[in-house]
Design a protein around this motif. Structure first.
Motif, mmCIF file in Angstrom:
data_model
loop_
_atom_site.group_PDB
_atom_site.id
_atom_site.type_symbol
_atom_site.label_atom_id
_atom_site.label_comp_id
_atom_site.label_asym_id
_atom_site.label_seq_id
_atom_site.Cartn_x
_atom_site.Cartn_y
_atom_site.Cartn_z
ATOM 1 N N ILE A 96 0.847 -1.303 -0.046
ATOM 2 C CA ILE A 96 -0.141 0.059 -0.175
ATOM 3 C C ILE A 96 0.889 1.229 0.012
ATOM 4 O O ILE A 96 1.642 1.567 1.122
ATOM 5 N N ARG A 99 -2.301 5.242 1.721
ATOM 6 C CA ARG A 99 -3.271 4.896 2.794
ATOM 7 C C ARG A 99 -4.252 6.005 3.438
ATOM 8 O O ARG A 99 -3.332 6.819 4.108
ATOM 9 N N LYS A 100 -5.393 5.912 3.233
ATOM 10 C CA LYS A 100 -6.415 6.857 3.550
ATOM 11 C C LYS A 100 -5.756 8.162 3.349
ATOM 12 O O LYS A 100 -5.858 9.216 4.094
ATOM 13 N N TYR A 135 -6.846 5.060 -1.407
ATOM 14 C CA TYR A 135 -5.847 3.918 -1.296
ATOM 15 C C TYR A 135 -5.230 3.645 -2.624
ATOM 16 O O TYR A 135 -5.912 3.631 -3.784
#
Length: 229
Positions: A96, A99-100, A135
């Motif tokens: 990832i 993220r957010k 994301y």
């Protein structure tokens, strides 16, 4: 002349070997290529190249080496399917990178990826700004999967409460002037119906059609050869 015949024979054998090996390994060898797959593809190409350009290497030696390498790769693919713990080592794992909505610079650095490269990968996923991303996952094949922020996400038919309709695949009926009779049968049509549709467009023969496609609840799409010019 004899040397040219030898080269031609070796090329034909090499092509046959690669075809067999790729059939055994499956389509993911190139469609979802991992670093390990990339290495295996290079070695296969090198083995066949040696057979053509190195006079000291005999064709049967290349056949043996290529088949042995193909068996080894096949066994490794089998191991990754059966033993889950081996997948991370041999195939890698997704990471990832956003993220957010927050960029994970340490993950980018770990994967040797800079901001410009990330932007390019995001654009290939139809996302033209990092600010629109909730994301982003760097896949094992080097591509990025993107989940946009809610405000930038495309609404679905369910969100818009549109009445459901049956989803059908289009069926190709004619390609390069040749009628695909199996597809015609699959579409529930007869050759006579196809001919009638062509006559409506002032086309007397299927040979004059570059491409024709059928889709449920829609007229048959016909592209004559003259429109190709």
């Amino acid at each position: 002349m004899g040397h040219l015949i030898t080269v031609a024979w070796e090329l034909v054998c090499g092509l046959g070997i690669l075809f067999v090996i790729l059939k055994l390994l499956g389509k993911t060898q190139f469609s979802q290529i991992t670093p390990f797959d990339f290495i295996s593809a290079l070695i296969l190409g090198e083995l066949v190249g040696n057979a053509v350009y190195d006079k000291g290497v005999r064709i049967w030696e290349i056949i043996f080496a290529s088949l042995l390498w193909g068996v080894l790769i096949f066994l490794i693919e089998l191991i990754t399917q059966k033993v889950k713990g081996s997948r991370k080592l041999l195939e890698g794992e997704p990471n990832i990178v956003i993220r957010k909505g927050k960029l994970k610079y340490d993950v980018l650095k770990k994967n040797k990826l800079d901001i410009n490269q990330l932007q390019s990968l995001l654009r290939q996923a139809n996302c033209f700004s990092i600010q629109e991303v909730e994301y982003a996952i760097l896949e094992t094949n080097g591509l990025v999967s993107v989940l946009p922020k809610f405000i930038h996400d495309t609404p679905t038919n369910g969100d818009l409460q549109i009445k459901p309709k049956q989803v059908t695949l289009p069926v190709t009926l004619i390609i390069d002037g040749e009628v695909l009779y199996e597809n015609l049968k699959e579409a529930g049509l007869e050759e006579r119906q196809l001919e009638e549709e062509l006559k409506k467009r002032n086309i007397s023969r299927a040979e004059d059609v570059l491409f024709a496609e059928w889709k449920a609840d829609k007229p048959i799409y016909v592209l004559p050869y003259e429109e190709k010019k």
